[in-house]
Design a protein around this motif. Sequence first.
Motif, short mmCIF file in Angstrom:
data_model
loop_
_atom_site.label_atom_id
_atom_site.label_comp_id
_atom_site.label_asym_id
_atom_site.label_seq_id
_atom_site.Cartn_x
_atom_site.Cartn_y
_atom_site.Cartn_z
N GLN A 146 0.75 -0.95 0.44
CA GLN A 146 0.03 0.25 -0.16
C GLN A 146 0.72 0.93 0.24
O GLN A 146 2.29 1.26 0.31
CB GLN A 146 -0.92 0.28 1.46
N ALA A 147 0.44 1.86 -0.69
CA ALA A 147 0.64 3.65 -0.31
C ALA A 147 0.32 4.32 0.36
O ALA A 147 -0.95 4.62 1.17
CB ALA A 147 0.41 4.52 -1.95
N ARG A 148 1.72 4.67 1.11
CA ARG A 148 0.98 6.69 2.63
C ARG A 148 0.72 7.64 1.58
O ARG A 148 1.25 8.15 0.70
CB ARG A 148 2.78 6.19 3.42
N LEU A 149 -0.60 7.74 2.74
CA LEU A 149 -1.05 9.19 2.72
C LEU A 149 -0.38 10.51 2.57
O LEU A 149 -0.48 10.23 4.00
CB LEU A 149 -2.42 9.05 3.08
N ASP A 150 0.68 11.34 1.84
CA ASP A 150 1.60 12.38 2.41
C ASP A 150 1.81 13.11 1.62
O ASP A 150 1.73 13.05 0.22
CB ASP A 150 2.79 11.63 3.01
N PHE A 151 0.64 14.38 1.95
CA PHE A 151 0.58 15.55 0.77
C PHE A 151 1.51 15.86 0.51
O PHE A 151 1.86 16.73 -0.84
CB PHE A 151 -0.90 16.64 0.67
N ASP A 152 2.69 16.54 1.25
CA ASP A 152 3.32 16.43 1.17
C ASP A 152 5.20 16.11 0.60
O ASP A 152 6.26 15.49 0.48
CB ASP A 152 4.17 17.76 1.79
N ALA A 153 4.72 14.84 0.25
CA ALA A 153 5.48 13.83 -0.22
C ALA A 153 6.23 14.13 -1.59
O ALA A 153 5.72 14.77 -2.26
CB ALA A 153 5.17 12.32 -0.06
N LYS A 154 7.91 14.33 -1.91
CA LYS A 154 8.72 14.21 -3.07
C LYS A 154 8.57 13.00 -3.89
O LYS A 154 9.18 13.02 -4.94
CB LYS A 154 9.92 14.20 -2.33
N GLU A 155 8.41 11.73 -3.36
CA GLU A 155 8.37 10.50 -3.57
C GLU A 155 7.44 9.40 -3.10
O GLU A 155 6.80 9.31 -1.99
CB GLU A 155 10.04 9.72 -3.84
N LEU A 156 7.31 8.13 -3.56
CA LEU A 156 6.06 7.20 -2.95
C LEU A 156 6.95 6.41 -1.84
O LEU A 156 7.87 6.43 -1.62
CB LEU A 156 6.02 6.13 -4.13
N GLU A 157 6.25 6.63 -1.44
CA GLU A 157 5.75 6.52 0.66
C GLU A 157 5.31 5.15 0.57
O GLU A 157 4.31 4.91 -0.07
CB GLU A 157 5.66 6.47 1.38
N LEU A 158 5.94 4.12 0.82
CA LEU A 158 4.87 2.49 1.61
C LEU A 158 5.09 2.29 2.25
O LEU A 158 5.18 3.34 3.19
CB LEU A 158 5.66 1.39 0.85
#
Length: 227
Positions: A187-199
């Motif tokens: 699954q992908a983490r919800l982070d509106f400020d992320a610069k890259e995809l986080e799991l």
Amino acid sequence: AAAVESVRALGRPDAVLVSGDLADHGSDGEYDVVRELLAPLRAPVHVVAGNHDDRGVLRRHFDLPGTDGEPVQYSSDLGSLRLVVVDTTIPGQDPGALDSGRLEWLDAELAAAPEVPTVVAMHHPPILTGSRVWDDLGLPLADREALRDVIGRHRQVRRVVAGHVHRTMTGELAGTPVLTVPSTYVQARLDFDAKELELTPDPAGFGVHVVVEGELTSHVEPVVAQR
């Protein structure tokens, strides 16, 4: 395998929709494994091309119409629903696209059965997520607007369903509900400020669509770990 067992625990489905990325590298051996894992569901399987899939190999393993290189697009009668699958992939790239040819095909396919409740399935969701990481990997603005025009002309479309984002999300397109489902992988983490995809270690999941008295209801279920 755990997702298949979780589906079986709910009863035998009338049909199974896999919303893309059946494989990682698009190899024959990967699709052989997918077909073997899906077999216990004993239901027709309808697949969507994802950015990790190879159109030609996918088409060959799931007996899909068209020729190699062409978008994987088709429709199927599911009884109380009609399924229309549209290809949003760009071979070799992660972001998606819907060019005029694919949209014209979709418009004509929907016009062919205007009275039949319909689900439109694609890999890349046609909505903005609020996360730049995901939106840069989605459909371009012009393509989403063109798709909105098509969907708006066909009120029999009850739901647009998609994958790609590895999360449950809901939105709307021309007044039609849009649903993305979790991955059966990670699954992908919800982070509106992320610069890259986080799991994230959130549980895997899948969608369940049921028609009751002519109305379509969609559920999202977690995958129960195998014991």
